[in-house]
Design a protein around this motif. Structure first.
Motif, PDB file in Angstrom:
ATOM      1  N   LEU A 161       0.835  -1.206   0.000  1.00 30.79           N
ATOM      2  CA  LEU A 161       0.000   0.000   0.000  1.00 30.79           C
ATOM      3  C   LEU A 161       0.866   1.250   0.000  1.00 30.79           C
ATOM      4  N   GLN A 162       1.875   1.278   0.865  1.00 28.18           N
ATOM      5  CA  GLN A 162       2.754   2.447   0.915  1.00 28.18           C
ATOM      6  C   GLN A 162       3.558   2.587  -0.371  1.00 28.18           C
ATOM      7  N   GLY A 163       3.975   1.456  -0.942  1.00 25.72           N
ATOM      8  CA  GLY A 163       4.675   1.508  -2.219  1.00 25.72           C
ATOM      9  C   GLY A 163       3.794   2.064  -3.322  1.00 25.72           C
ATOM     10  N   THR A 164       2.508   1.699  -3.303  1.00 31.74           N
ATOM     11  CA  THR A 164       1.581   2.225  -4.305  1.00 31.74           C
ATOM     12  C   THR A 164       1.346   3.715  -4.105  1.00 31.74           C
ATOM     13  N   ALA A 165       1.318   4.145  -2.829  1.00 32.66           N
ATOM     14  CA  ALA A 165       1.181   5.582  -2.546  1.00 32.66           C
ATOM     15  C   ALA A 165       2.394   6.343  -3.079  1.00 32.66           C
ATOM     16  N   ALA A 166       3.590   5.778  -2.891  1.00 33.08           N
ATOM     17  CA  ALA A 166       4.801   6.413  -3.433  1.00 33.08           C
ATOM     18  C   ALA A 166       4.777   6.397  -4.957  1.00 33.08           C
ATOM     19  N   ASP A 167       4.257   5.311  -5.533  1.00 30.06           N
ATOM     20  CA  ASP A 167       4.174   5.223  -6.988  1.00 30.06           C
ATOM     21  C   ASP A 167       3.225   6.282  -7.548  1.00 30.06           C
ATOM     22  N   LEU A 168       2.139   6.561  -6.824  1.00 32.24           N
ATOM     23  CA  LEU A 168       1.242   7.642  -7.237  1.00 32.24           C
ATOM     24  C   LEU A 168       1.986   8.965  -7.283  1.00 32.24           C
ATOM     25  N   GLN A 169       2.793   9.231  -6.259  1.00 33.48           N
ATOM     26  CA  GLN A 169       3.568  10.471  -6.248  1.00 33.48           C
ATOM     27  C   GLN A 169       4.603  10.493  -7.370  1.00 33.48           C
ATOM     28  N   ASN A 170       5.166   9.324  -7.690  1.00 35.67           N
ATOM     29  CA  ASN A 170       6.138   9.267  -8.781  1.00 35.67           C
ATOM     30  C   ASN A 170       5.463   9.529 -10.125  1.00 35.67           C
ATOM     31  N   VAL A 171       4.285   8.964 -10.328  1.00 37.21           N
ATOM     32  CA  VAL A 171       3.532   9.233 -11.560  1.00 37.21           C
ATOM     33  C   VAL A 171       3.230  10.724 -11.677  1.00 37.21           C
ATOM     34  N   GLN A 172       2.819  11.328 -10.563  1.00 33.70           N
ATOM     35  CA  GLN A 172       2.525  12.759 -10.580  1.00 33.70           C
ATOM     36  C   GLN A 172       3.776  13.567 -10.894  1.00 33.70           C
ATOM     37  N   LEU A 173       4.914  13.178 -10.306  1.00 33.88           N
ATOM     38  CA  LEU A 173       6.161  13.889 -10.563  1.00 33.88           C
ATOM     39  C   LEU A 173       6.561  13.770 -12.033  1.00 33.88           C
ATOM     40  N   ILE A 174       6.444  12.561 -12.577  1.00 31.36           N
ATOM     41  CA  ILE A 174       6.811  12.353 -13.987  1.00 31.36           C
ATOM     42  C   ILE A 174       5.917  13.178 -14.911  1.00 31.36           C
ATOM     43  N   LEU A 175       4.612  13.155 -14.657  1.00 31.93           N
ATOM     44  CA  LEU A 175       3.683  13.862 -15.534  1.00 31.93           C
ATOM     45  C   LEU A 175       3.849  15.376 -15.438  1.00 31.93           C
ATOM     46  N   THR A 176       3.983  15.888 -14.218  1.00 31.92           N
ATOM     47  CA  THR A 176       4.146  17.340 -14.075  1.00 31.92           C
ATOM     48  C   THR A 176       5.474  17.806 -14.669  1.00 31.92           C
ATOM     49  N   ALA A 177       6.522  16.984 -14.532  1.00 30.80           N
ATOM     50  CA  ALA A 177       7.806  17.347 -15.142  1.00 30.80           C
ATOM     51  C   ALA A 177       7.717  17.296 -16.664  1.00 30.80           C
ATOM     52  N   GLU A 178       7.011  16.291 -17.180  1.00 34.84           N
ATOM     53  CA  GLU A 178       6.843  16.205 -18.636  1.00 34.84           C
ATOM     54  C   GLU A 178       6.080  17.416 -19.160  1.00 34.84           C
ATOM     55  N   LEU A 179       5.047  17.838 -18.422  1.00 34.56           N
ATOM     56  CA  LEU A 179       4.290  19.013 -18.824  1.00 34.56           C
ATOM     57  C   LEU A 179       5.174  20.261 -18.830  1.00 34.56           C
ATOM     58  N   ALA A 180       5.962  20.449 -17.766  1.00 36.04           N
ATOM     59  CA  ALA A 180       6.833  21.622 -17.696  1.00 36.04           C
ATOM     60  C   ALA A 180       7.865  21.602 -18.819  1.00 36.04           C
ATOM     61  N   ALA A 181       8.439  20.426 -19.095  1.00 42.19           N
ATOM     62  CA  ALA A 181       9.431  20.319 -20.169  1.00 42.19           C
ATOM     63  C   ALA A 181       8.793  20.630 -21.522  1.00 42.19           C
ATOM     64  N   ASP A 182       7.596  20.091 -21.769  1.00 35.24           N
ATOM     65  CA  ASP A 182       6.907  20.378 -23.023  1.00 35.24           C
ATOM     66  C   ASP A 182       6.556  21.864 -23.130  1.00 35.24           C
ATOM     67  N   TYR A 183       6.158  22.440 -22.001  1.00 41.78           N
ATOM     68  CA  TYR A 183       5.775  23.855 -22.003  1.00 41.78           C
ATOM     69  C   TYR A 183       6.970  24.744 -22.360  1.00 41.78           C
ATOM     70  N   PHE A 184       8.110  24.499 -21.726  1.00 45.48           N
ATOM     71  CA  PHE A 184       9.282  25.323 -22.016  1.00 45.48           C
ATOM     72  C   PHE A 184       9.825  25.044 -23.420  1.00 45.48           C
ATOM     73  N   SER A 185       9.677  23.816 -23.891  1.00 44.74           N
ATOM     74  CA  SER A 185      10.079  23.520 -25.271  1.00 44.74           C
ATOM     75  C   SER A 185       9.205  24.285 -26.256  1.00 44.74           C
ATOM     76  N   LEU A 186       7.909  24.354 -25.954  1.00 42.98           N
ATOM     77  CA  LEU A 186       6.997  25.112 -26.825  1.00 42.98           C
ATOM     78  C   LEU A 186       7.344  26.606 -26.799  1.00 42.98           C
ATOM     79  N   ARG A 187       7.615  27.123 -25.598  1.00 35.00           N
ATOM     80  CA  ARG A 187       7.972  28.537 -25.494  1.00 35.00           C
ATOM     81  C   ARG A 187       9.302  28.830 -26.208  1.00 35.00           C
ATOM     82  N   GLU A 188      10.235  27.900 -26.157  1.00 43.53           N
ATOM     83  CA  GLU A 188      11.492  28.067 -26.883  1.00 43.53           C
ATOM     84  C   GLU A 188      11.236  28.128 -28.382  1.00 43.53           C
ATOM     85  N   LEU A 189      10.318  27.304 -28.862  1.00 47.87           N
ATOM     86  CA  LEU A 189       9.976  27.337 -30.284  1.00 47.87           C
ATOM     87  C   LEU A 189       9.303  28.658 -30.652  1.00 47.87           C
ATOM     88  N   ASP A 190       8.507  29.212 -29.704  1.00 50.75           N
ATOM     89  CA  ASP A 190       7.931  30.536 -29.955  1.00 50.75           C
ATOM     90  C   ASP A 190       9.030  31.578 -30.132  1.00 50.75           C
TER      91      ASP A 190
END
Length: 487
Positions: A161-190
């Motif tokens: 259960l605790q491992g799954t809770a940590a995995d949820l946080q890892n998924v959130q970290l990966i997704l939010t980082a991917e969003l930020a990276a895509d956002y700055f890549s888009l702004r760089e292209l602008d």
């Protein structure tokens, strides 16, 4: 009196349940460097909590990015699936805790039967008989956890259960980082698109100049064709940049849970600078990375399952009881003479089973050893990712400084080439070359800034995004007395 004796036996058995077999869990040691290898001038000393807890992207001070991240937390489907997995793990841990309690079941039955007159002569004479039978039996079963099998199962379920809770946080970290990276890549292209558009304007002005000189017989047709070729090539680059931007825009749409067809990001050229990222010491990663926490909880789970496998070698003691009412008439069913009961115990000791228990224990120990290796590998990978981010930012910082100087040099070279061409000291090829060099250097300068921002995002991600392993400690299922009366 017999029920009192049974209750006393049950209490005594529960007291004996303090004995549990299996290894006690201890987190294995991992080598941790005393300090980071890369120490660059770009980073200021700052306390660990300067990264906003839970909203690490706010370190970039970009309101639009903050808005997209909040949309992601609310609507991303991969994150929703991870939350569902956590709910599932929580329910499975409650299932494991249920084995600590006795089970009580009822099985009311009613039937009417006609017995043959030629039935075997056992209890009654050989005459035909029709008879009704009504029963309300209750069955009580309780496995006394003498050697900790049930408790080890619950321990494993809680670790999962605790491992799954940590995995949820890892998924959130990966997704939010991917969003930020895509956002700055888009702004760089602008920003890069803006550079190319300005180059198009310069080249169009150059084309007008060459055309006038060509009409006046000063410039050759070759000069005109070369300038037109450069302009067409630069316009082509605009189309390619637009295609890249659309791909990042579509990726952001999926991350924030919006159909790509209805999602648009306004054009705003990148004007940010990489923020200072507080690092802490390498050993902090053991508590700050959710993927490391998942690997560590997997070790705890496998260790508990070793205890479950060891408990299979020991006796399994079950107390059972039954009671209820039985009568041939509904009217006399719930009466004292119709009462029935029984109380007993069962002790099951494995003796020979073809080596199954020994093989299960060996397999579980190997599974634990595998989890230890995976844990240590995840720690080493975390150290590598942080060092990659540090060295990358240092290199990009130095490269950006020299590239800004190159852009300034290219501007001066273009001005000189234009003056020399207008003065008739050189051919237009020098101007074309200077325009191409300026555009290349301006684009590279913009790309370096985008790479710095994306690398900063991944460095914060490598540091765990200000997450802390203490956040999953509350994710535990504890047996409650109310479970005695729950279905």
């Amino acid at each position: 009196m017999r029920w009192s004796a049974g209750a006393a036996a049950l209490c005594a058995s529960v007291c004996l349940a303090a004995c549990a077999v299996g290894p006690k869990y201890q987190r294995p040691a991992v080598p941790s460097p005393p300090a980071w290898k890369t120490e660059g001038p770009w980073r200021e000393a700052a306390p660990k909590d300067s990264i906003p807890k839970g909203t690490w992207w706010e370190i970039f001070h970009d309101d639009e990015l903050n808005r997209y991240e909040q949309q992601l937390l609310a609507a991303n489907q991969s994150l929703a699936a991870a939350r569902d997995r956590l709910d599932q793990a929580r329910s499975l841990a409650r299932v494991a805790s249920a084995a600590l309690f006795p089970t009580l079941s009822a099985d009311p039955t009613g039937s009417r039967n006609r017995f043959s007159g030629n039935r075997p002569q056992i209890l009654t004479s050989g005459t035909a008989l029709t008879q009704s039978v009504y029963e309300i039996p209750f069955a009580l079963n309780y496995e006394v956890d003498l050697f900790g099998r049930v408790r080890k199962n619950l321990e494993a379920a809680n670790a999962s259960l605790q491992g799954t809770a940590a995995d949820l946080q890892n998924v959130q970290l990966i997704l939010t980082a991917e969003l930020a990276a895509d956002y700055f890549s888009l702004r760089e292209l602008d920003a890069e698109t803006q550079v190319v558009q300005e180059s198009v304007k310069i080249q169009q002005q150059g084309l007008v100049l060459v055309n006038h000189r060509h009409e006046g017989g000063i410039a050759s047709g070759l000069d005109l064709a070369q300038q037109q070729t450069l302009l067409d090539s630069t316009v082509t680059q605009l189309y390619l940049l637009q295609q890249q931007r659309e791909q990042f825009e579509h990726a952001i749409a999926v991350l924030v849970g919006t159909p790509a067809s209805t999602f648009n990001v306004a054009v705003v050229p990148l004007r940010a600078a990489p923020p200072p990222v507080p690092l802490g010491i390498p050993s902090d990663l053991l508590e700050r990375r959710p993927d490391i926490a998942t690997a560590e909880r997997t070790m705890a789970q496998e260790n508990a399952l070793v205890g479950v496998a060891k408990a299979a070698f020991y006796p399994q003691f079950t107390i059972s009881g039954a009671g209820g009412f039985e009568s041939v008439s509904l009217g006399s069913l719930i009466t004292a003479p119709s009462a029935i009961w029984s109380l007993g115990g069962d002790l099951l000791q494995p003796i020979f089973n073809g080596g199954r228990n020994r093989a299960n224990l060996a397999a579980q120990k190997s599974a634990y050893d595998e989890s230890v290796a995976n844990y240590r590998e995840s720690v080493l990978t975390a150290f590598q990712q942080v060092e990659d981010g540090l060295s990358g930012l240092n290199t990009l910082s130095r490269a950006a400084e020299s590239q800004n100087a190159a852009v300034a040099d290219a501007h001066r070279a273009l001005d000189i080439a234009n003056d020399r061409y207008v003065g008739g000291l050189t051919t237009f090829l020098d101007v074309i070359t200077a325009q191409s060099v300026l555009l290349t250097n301006q684009r590279l300068s913009t790309q370096l800034l985008g790479q710095q921002m994306v690398t900063s995002v991944f460095l914060v991600k490598a540091l765990g995004g200000a997450w802390d392993a203490s956040e999953i400690q509350t994710e535990q299922v504890h047996p409650k007395a109310t479970q005695l009366i729950q279905p």
